[in-house]
Motif scaffolding. Structure first.
Motif, PDB file in Angstrom:
ATOM      1  N   ASP A 175       3.945   2.129   2.504  1.00  0.00           N
ATOM      2  CA  ASP A 175       4.959   3.120   2.134  1.00  0.00           C
ATOM      3  C   ASP A 175       4.311   4.489   2.172  1.00  0.00           C
ATOM      4  OD1 ASP A 175       6.879   4.726   1.037  1.00  0.00           O
ATOM      5  OD2 ASP A 175       7.354   3.382  -0.626  1.00  0.00           O
ATOM      6  N   LEU A 176       4.756   5.334   3.120  1.00  0.00           N
ATOM      7  CA  LEU A 176       4.242   6.694   3.241  1.00  0.00           C
ATOM      8  C   LEU A 176       5.234   7.645   2.589  1.00  0.00           C
ATOM      9  CD1 LEU A 176       3.151   6.629   6.999  1.00  0.00           C
ATOM     10  CD2 LEU A 176       1.798   5.985   4.995  1.00  0.00           C
ATOM     11  N   VAL A 204       0.851  -1.180   0.000  1.00  0.00           N
ATOM     12  CA  VAL A 204       0.000   0.000   0.000  1.00  0.00           C
ATOM     13  C   VAL A 204       0.888   1.231   0.000  1.00  0.00           C
ATOM     14  CG1 VAL A 204      -1.720   1.325   1.281  1.00  0.00           C
ATOM     15  CG2 VAL A 204      -1.882  -1.180   1.184  1.00  0.00           C
ATOM     16  N   GLY A 205       0.633   2.139  -0.898  1.00  0.00           N
ATOM     17  CA  GLY A 205       1.363   3.386  -0.937  1.00  0.00           C
ATOM     18  C   GLY A 205       0.461   4.551  -0.652  1.00  0.00           C
ATOM     19  N   ILE A 206       0.854   5.403   0.226  1.00  0.00           N
ATOM     20  CA  ILE A 206       0.126   6.636   0.506  1.00  0.00           C
ATOM     21  C   ILE A 206       1.042   7.778   0.124  1.00  0.00           C
ATOM     22  CG2 ILE A 206      -0.932   8.079   2.284  1.00  0.00           C
ATOM     23  CD1 ILE A 206      -1.624   5.578   3.832  1.00  0.00           C
ATOM     24  N   GLY A 207       0.599   8.534  -0.859  1.00  0.00           N
ATOM     25  CA  GLY A 207       1.425   9.612  -1.377  1.00  0.00           C
ATOM     26  C   GLY A 207       2.350   9.134  -2.480  1.00  0.00           C
ATOM     27  N   THR A 208       2.252   7.869  -2.880  1.00  0.00           N
ATOM     28  CA  THR A 208       3.088   7.330  -3.950  1.00  0.00           C
ATOM     29  C   THR A 208       2.328   6.215  -4.669  1.00  0.00           C
ATOM     30  OG1 THR A 208       5.148   6.211  -4.484  1.00  0.00           O
ATOM     31  CG2 THR A 208       4.212   5.724  -2.337  1.00  0.00           C
ATOM     32  N   ILE A 209       2.573   6.094  -5.973  1.00  0.00           N
ATOM     33  CA  ILE A 209       1.941   5.011  -6.736  1.00  0.00           C
ATOM     34  C   ILE A 209       2.926   3.869  -6.957  1.00  0.00           C
ATOM     35  CG2 ILE A 209       0.319   6.559  -7.904  1.00  0.00           C
ATOM     36  CD1 ILE A 209       2.164   6.481 -10.342  1.00  0.00           C
ATOM     37  N   THR A 210       4.143   4.033  -6.413  1.00  0.00           N
ATOM     38  CA  THR A 210       5.163   2.976  -6.524  1.00  0.00           C
ATOM     39  C   THR A 210       5.733   2.674  -5.144  1.00  0.00           C
ATOM     40  OG1 THR A 210       6.857   4.629  -6.987  1.00  0.00           O
ATOM     41  CG2 THR A 210       5.791   3.597  -8.891  1.00  0.00           C
ATOM     42  N   PRO A 211       4.942   2.052  -4.284  1.00  0.00           N
ATOM     43  CA  PRO A 211       5.417   1.755  -2.943  1.00  0.00           C
ATOM     44  C   PRO A 211       6.583   0.778  -2.975  1.00  0.00           C
ATOM     45  CG  PRO A 211       3.370   0.593  -3.372  1.00  0.00           C
ATOM     46  CD  PRO A 211       3.568   1.534  -4.514  1.00  0.00           C
ATOM     47  N   ALA A 213       5.768  11.788   1.590  1.00  0.00           N
ATOM     48  CA  ALA A 213       5.290  13.179   1.669  1.00  0.00           C
ATOM     49  C   ALA A 213       6.488  14.090   1.814  1.00  0.00           C
ATOM     50  CB  ALA A 213       4.331  13.365   2.836  1.00  0.00           C
ATOM     51  N   THR A 214       6.347  15.305   1.389  1.00  0.00           N
ATOM     52  CA  THR A 214       7.403  16.294   1.533  1.00  0.00           C
ATOM     53  C   THR A 214       7.093  17.335   2.586  1.00  0.00           C
ATOM     54  OG1 THR A 214       6.432  17.646  -0.237  1.00  0.00           O
ATOM     55  CG2 THR A 214       8.110  16.022  -0.873  1.00  0.00           C
ATOM     56  N   ASN A 215       5.880  17.381   3.061  1.00  0.00           N
ATOM     57  CA  ASN A 215       5.539  18.397   4.060  1.00  0.00           C
ATOM     58  C   ASN A 215       4.552  17.889   5.100  1.00  0.00           C
ATOM     59  OD1 ASN A 215       3.307  18.210   2.456  1.00  0.00           O
ATOM     60  ND2 ASN A 215       3.142  20.417   2.022  1.00  0.00           N
ATOM     61  N   LYS A 216       4.463  16.571   5.230  1.00  0.00           N
ATOM     62  CA  LYS A 216       3.564  15.982   6.218  1.00  0.00           C
ATOM     63  C   LYS A 216       4.285  14.842   6.921  1.00  0.00           C
ATOM     64  CE  LYS A 216      -0.833  17.105   4.009  1.00  0.00           C
ATOM     65  NZ  LYS A 216      -0.271  18.060   3.058  1.00  0.00           N
ATOM     66  N   GLY A 217       3.800  14.451   8.097  1.00  0.00           N
ATOM     67  CA  GLY A 217       4.441  13.401   8.860  1.00  0.00           C
ATOM     68  C   GLY A 217       3.470  12.324   9.276  1.00  0.00           C
ATOM     69  N   LEU A 218       3.998  11.336   9.966  1.00  0.00           N
ATOM     70  CA  LEU A 218       3.184  10.250  10.502  1.00  0.00           C
ATOM     71  C   LEU A 218       2.775  10.603  11.917  1.00  0.00           C
ATOM     72  CD1 LEU A 218       2.066   7.317  10.487  1.00  0.00           C
ATOM     73  CD2 LEU A 218       4.320   6.599  11.347  1.00  0.00           C
ATOM     74  N   MET A 219       1.524  10.597  12.209  1.00  0.00           N
ATOM     75  CA  MET A 219       1.013  10.913  13.534  1.00  0.00           C
ATOM     76  C   MET A 219       0.750   9.614  14.271  1.00  0.00           C
ATOM     77  SD  MET A 219       0.248  13.300  15.690  1.00  0.00           S
ATOM     78  CE  MET A 219      -0.142  14.793  14.790  1.00  0.00           C
ATOM     79  N   LEU A 220       1.598   9.297  15.276  1.00  0.00           N
ATOM     80  CA  LEU A 220       1.406   8.106  16.089  1.00  0.00           C
ATOM     81  C   LEU A 220       0.285   8.333  17.099  1.00  0.00           C
ATOM     82  CD1 LEU A 220       5.131   7.159  16.849  1.00  0.00           C
ATOM     83  CD2 LEU A 220       3.599   6.061  15.211  1.00  0.00           C
ATOM     84  N   PRO A 221      -0.303   7.276  17.575  1.00  0.00           N
ATOM     85  CA  PRO A 221      -1.327   7.423  18.629  1.00  0.00           C
ATOM     86  C   PRO A 221      -0.720   8.111  19.852  1.00  0.00           C
ATOM     87  CG  PRO A 221      -1.400   5.210  17.703  1.00  0.00           C
ATOM     88  CD  PRO A 221      -0.182   5.884  17.124  1.00  0.00           C
ATOM     89  N   ARG A 222      -1.412   9.110  20.362  1.00  0.00           N
ATOM     90  CA  ARG A 222      -0.920   9.871  21.504  1.00  0.00           C
ATOM     91  C   ARG A 222      -1.587   9.356  22.768  1.00  0.00           C
ATOM     92  NH1 ARG A 222      -2.178  15.409  18.466  1.00  0.00           N
ATOM     93  NH2 ARG A 222      -3.661  13.948  17.527  1.00  0.00           N
TER      94      ARG A 222
END
Length: 339
Positions: A34-35, A20-27, A37-46
């Motif tokens: 495969d995440l 699965v690719g998020i933000g990419t079509i070639t995971p 992004a150039t201006n976003k991050g992964l938000m872990l459970p807080r």
């Protein structure tokens, strides 16, 4: 509705057998997700510490963000490990891998000057943060070097052709010069006069002076001049002055200079260099035990108190069986403190 169900079924079927690719079509083919992004991050459970899931084998590998400690944590199967407490050589014991290079562009100070690295000037200080040489040791105790060679306990020295070392007046370790066991190479003895210089005989059986460094600022000198024939010689004028070898100078505190041309026996004894081994003058069957007496920083006289009648005591000089006599010679060995 049936069309929507079909699309969802196809989507989840694809997910089950591919990446699965998020933000990419070639995971990445080795990833399940495969995440990109150039201006976003992964938000872990807080999650708070109190609400964390159990740390057990089932949750091994789980990541959370602990809002109580403000740190990312992961479960190792037994406990929650915080990124804020990761092992570090700065906070706990650690090992630097082989081949690592630690660069110091300014300075590093260990335990308040116990060990100091001056990266700007490439110097190391032990007990000081201002090393003035490549290595400086400051113990803070007078006459204590701070150096101990624990395993250097042999009762006998090691044979060496090297030179001894010592410490100068500022504490620097210096090479003392010639080896304790070996004299320097012989060089011609320089003889001058207080008024006019004498001239040596053309043929001389001996004409040398040499030295060796005994350490503790002490120099031993050995010299000899002798000529059976007086051909080519001239007496000069005045007392004879003999030059020290090797550019050395008398320590004026230890050896006060004596320049009187009319010496007394007491003056000769008081001003002679201590521990004279021998100093002899001989000419045509006459000889006398003599003393080495410093004249100035770099010259000494040979003076004798032996003899009777006028002219004694005296220095070796032009008017007293000078160098222009046949079968003439001067020899001696003595120790002095250098400047």
């Amino acid at each position: 509705m049936n069309r929507t169900k079909l699309i969802l079924a196809l989507l989840f079927s694809t997910v089950g057998f591919a990446q699965v690719g998020i933000g990419t079509i070639t995971p990445n083919s080795d990833s399940i997700l495969d995440l990109d992004a150039t201006n976003k991050g992964l938000m872990l459970p807080r999650i708070t510490t109190a609400n964390r899931p159990l740390a057990n084998a089932t949750n091994k590998g789980m990541f959370i963000f602990n809002v109580t400690t403000n740190a990312v944590e992961y479960c190792d199967g037994t406990t929650w490990v915080s990124s804020a407490s990761s092992p570090s050589i700065y906070t706990s014991n650690g090992t630097i891998e082989a081949g690592r290079v630690v660069g110091v562009t300014d300075h590093v100070n260990f335990d308040s000057n116990t060990f100091y690295i001056d990266g700007t000037n490439n110097r190391i200080g032990i007990g000081t943060a201002t090393p003035g040489t490549s290595l400086e040791i400051a113990t803070g105790v007078a006459n204590t070097s701070g150096i101990k060679l624990t395993n250097l306990v042999s009762g006998s020295g090691i044979a060496s052709t090297g030179d001894p070392i010592g410490v100068d007046a500022t504490g620097n370790v210096v090479k003392l010069g010639a080896s304790n066991s070996n004299f320097s190479a012989k060089v011609a003895l320089t003889i001058t006069g207080t008024t006019a210089n004498p001239t040596k005989a053309t043929v001389r059986e001996n004409d040398f002076i040499r030295y060796r460094d005994l350490g503790n600022n002490q120099i031993e000198v050995d010299f000899m001049y002798s000529a059976k024939s007086a051909t080519g010689s001239a007496a000069g004028n005045g007392d004879y002055l003999f030059a020290l070898p090797g550019g050395f100078s008398f320590n004026a505190t230890e050896h006060p200079f004596y320049t009187s041309l009319t010496p007394t026996e007491l003056d000769i004894l008081v001003n002679s260099v201590g521990r004279v081994r021998n100093a002899n003058w001989f000419v045509s069957g006459y000889n006398a035990a003599s003393y080495i007496v410093p004249y100035d920083a770099t010259h000494f006289r040979i003076m004798t108190t032996e003899g009777t009648g006028s002219g004694y005591p005296t220095a070796m000089k032009s008017s007293w069986y000078g160098i222009n006599y046949a079968n003439n010679g001067y020899a001696g060995r003595f120790i002095f403190f250098k400047q």
